[in-house]
Design a protein around this motif. Structure first.
Motif, PDB file in Angstrom:
ATOM      1  N   PHE A 248     -37.288 -23.900  51.991  1.00  0.00           N
ATOM      2  CA  PHE A 248     -38.681 -23.537  51.751  1.00  0.00           C
ATOM      3  C   PHE A 248     -39.587 -24.553  52.420  1.00  0.00           C
ATOM      4  O   PHE A 248     -39.506 -25.746  52.126  1.00  0.00           O
ATOM      5  CB  PHE A 248     -38.966 -23.482  50.245  1.00  0.00           C
ATOM      6  N   TYR A 249     -40.462 -24.081  53.317  1.00  0.00           N
ATOM      7  CA  TYR A 249     -41.440 -24.917  54.015  1.00  0.00           C
ATOM      8  C   TYR A 249     -42.813 -24.563  53.460  1.00  0.00           C
ATOM      9  O   TYR A 249     -43.257 -23.424  53.601  1.00  0.00           O
ATOM     10  CB  TYR A 249     -41.389 -24.651  55.510  1.00  0.00           C
ATOM     11  N   ILE A 250     -43.482 -25.526  52.852  1.00  0.00           N
ATOM     12  CA  ILE A 250     -44.750 -25.245  52.205  1.00  0.00           C
ATOM     13  C   ILE A 250     -45.772 -26.322  52.572  1.00  0.00           C
ATOM     14  O   ILE A 250     -45.563 -27.506  52.293  1.00  0.00           O
ATOM     15  CB  ILE A 250     -44.587 -25.200  50.669  1.00  0.00           C
ATOM     16  N   GLY A 251     -46.847 -25.942  53.211  1.00  0.00           N
ATOM     17  CA  GLY A 251     -47.992 -26.815  53.427  1.00  0.00           C
ATOM     18  C   GLY A 251     -47.771 -28.018  54.328  1.00  0.00           C
ATOM     19  O   GLY A 251     -48.470 -29.022  54.196  1.00  0.00           O
ATOM     20  N   ASN A 252     -46.819 -27.942  55.258  1.00  0.00           N
ATOM     21  CA  ASN A 252     -46.595 -29.044  56.194  1.00  0.00           C
ATOM     22  C   ASN A 252     -47.599 -28.960  57.340  1.00  0.00           C
ATOM     23  O   ASN A 252     -48.061 -27.876  57.699  1.00  0.00           O
ATOM     24  CB  ASN A 252     -45.171 -28.973  56.747  1.00  0.00           C
ATOM     25  N   VAL A 253     -47.937 -30.103  57.918  1.00  0.00           N
ATOM     26  CA  VAL A 253     -48.804 -30.154  59.096  1.00  0.00           C
ATOM     27  C   VAL A 253     -47.977 -30.731  60.235  1.00  0.00           C
ATOM     28  O   VAL A 253     -47.436 -31.834  60.121  1.00  0.00           O
ATOM     29  CB  VAL A 253     -50.056 -31.029  58.837  1.00  0.00           C
ATOM     30  N   LEU A 254     -47.852 -29.970  61.329  1.00  0.00           N
ATOM     31  CA  LEU A 254     -47.060 -30.386  62.491  1.00  0.00           C
ATOM     32  C   LEU A 254     -47.942 -30.308  63.728  1.00  0.00           C
ATOM     33  O   LEU A 254     -48.517 -29.246  64.015  1.00  0.00           O
ATOM     34  CB  LEU A 254     -45.854 -29.468  62.657  1.00  0.00           C
ATOM     35  N   TYR A 255     -48.058 -31.409  64.462  1.00  0.00           N
ATOM     36  CA  TYR A 255     -48.878 -31.382  65.670  1.00  0.00           C
ATOM     37  C   TYR A 255     -48.433 -32.439  66.670  1.00  0.00           C
ATOM     38  O   TYR A 255     -47.717 -33.372  66.332  1.00  0.00           O
ATOM     39  CB  TYR A 255     -50.362 -31.540  65.337  1.00  0.00           C
ATOM     40  N   LYS A 256     -48.855 -32.254  67.933  1.00  0.00           N
ATOM     41  CA  LYS A 256     -48.591 -33.152  69.050  1.00  0.00           C
ATOM     42  C   LYS A 256     -47.110 -33.465  69.250  1.00  0.00           C
ATOM     43  O   LYS A 256     -46.740 -34.567  69.638  1.00  0.00           O
ATOM     44  CB  LYS A 256     -49.369 -34.464  68.901  1.00  0.00           C
ATOM     45  N   ASN A 257     -46.236 -32.493  68.974  1.00  0.00           N
ATOM     46  CA  ASN A 257     -44.827 -32.651  69.287  1.00  0.00           C
ATOM     47  C   ASN A 257     -44.602 -32.114  70.696  1.00  0.00           C
ATOM     48  O   ASN A 257     -45.202 -31.110  71.084  1.00  0.00           O
ATOM     49  CB  ASN A 257     -43.973 -31.898  68.261  1.00  0.00           C
ATOM     50  N   VAL A 258     -43.738 -32.769  71.487  1.00  0.00           N
ATOM     51  CA  VAL A 258     -43.519 -32.342  72.868  1.00  0.00           C
ATOM     52  C   VAL A 258     -42.896 -30.951  72.894  1.00  0.00           C
ATOM     53  O   VAL A 258     -43.274 -30.103  73.690  1.00  0.00           O
ATOM     54  CB  VAL A 258     -42.640 -33.365  73.620  1.00  0.00           C
ATOM     55  N   GLY A 259     -41.944 -30.682  71.999  1.00  0.00           N
ATOM     56  CA  GLY A 259     -41.362 -29.349  71.877  1.00  0.00           C
ATOM     57  C   GLY A 259     -42.154 -28.540  70.870  1.00  0.00           C
ATOM     58  O   GLY A 259     -43.351 -28.746  70.673  1.00  0.00           O
TER      59      GLY A 259
END
Length: 184
Positions: free
Chosen positions: A162-173
Motif C-alpha cells: 500500500f502506497y499512501i501519500g508519498n511525495v516523489l520528485y527529481k529522480n533520474v528514472g
C-alpha cells in the motif's frame, strides 16, 4: 553491534560507522520488539547501515542512515519471523544501492512511514525485491523521496503493498516503477 535473541531493548543515540559488515545486525530467533532511536548509521558500513532479520516488531525511528552504506536499512536480510517492523521518521541519504531494501516475504504487516530518502549517489529510495519470496502486506506512507540516480521507489516483486501519500520528485528514472508483474 549485534542484537541477538533479545527482547524489548532500546538502543538510543549511538553512532555506527566504518564497520566491515553492518552498523547493526538484528537477528533474534526468540527475540524482537527492540527500539532503535536517534542513532547514526554511517558512513561506510560494509553491507548496510542496519540489517534486520528473524526478529519481529522492531522500531527504527529518528535516525540518520547515510553515505556509502550499500543499503541504508535492509528489512529481511535472512529468513524468519519479521512481522510488524516500523521504519519511521528517519533520514536516508547517499547510500549507494538503496535507502531501504525489503528482499523477502517475511516482514509482512510492516510500515515505512514519514522518512526522508534522497541522493546524490543513491540509486533507489525504496527497493522491494524477491530474493527469497515476494514482500507482502507492507504500507509505505507519507515518505519524501527525491534525487535518486534511478527510481524513487522500485517494486520488483510483492503483493498487497500500500502506497499512501508519498511525495516523489527529481529522480533520474521514474518516481515509482513496478516491474515483473508485481501487484500493489
Amino acid at each position: 553491534m549485534r542484537v541477538e535473541q533479545t527482547v524489548s531493548n532500546t538502543i538510543f543515540g549511538n553512532s555506527f560507522e566504518s564497520n566491515s559488515t553492518a552498523g547493526v545486525h538484528v537477528i533474534s530467533a526468540g527475540g524482537g520488539w527492540n527500539t532503535f532511536r536517534k542513532n547514526r548509521f554511517g558512513p561506510l558500513n560494509g553491507l548496510y547501515g542496519m540489517g534486520i532479520g528473524n526478529s519481529p516488531g522492531n522500531v527504527v525511528d529518528g535516525s540518520n542512515v547515510f553515505f556509502r552504506n550499500p543499503v541504508g536499512i535492509e528489512v529481511g536480510y535472512n529468513s524468519g519471523q519479521m512481522d510488524g517492523q516500523r521504519i519511521a521518521g528517519n533520514v536516508f541519504y547517499s547510500n549507494t544501492t538503496a535507502g531501504i531494501r525489503v528482499p523477502r516475504a517475511d516482514p509482512s504487516n510492516s510500515i515505512i512511514v514519514s522518512n526522508r530518502i534522497f541522493g546524490p549517489g543513491q540509486a533507489v529510495g525504496i527497493l522491494l525485491t524477491n530474493q527469497s519470496g515476494a514482500p507482502n502486506k507492507i504500507r509505505i506512507v507519507r515518505n519524501l523521496i527525491y534525487s535518486h540516480g534511478a527510481e524513487g521507489i522500485r517494486q520488483r516483486a510483492g503483493t498487497n503493498i500500500f502506497y499512501i501519500g508519498n511525495v516523489l520528485y527529481k529522480n533520474v528514472g521514474d518516481g515509482f516503477a513496478v516491474y515483473n508483474g508485481a501487484v500493489y
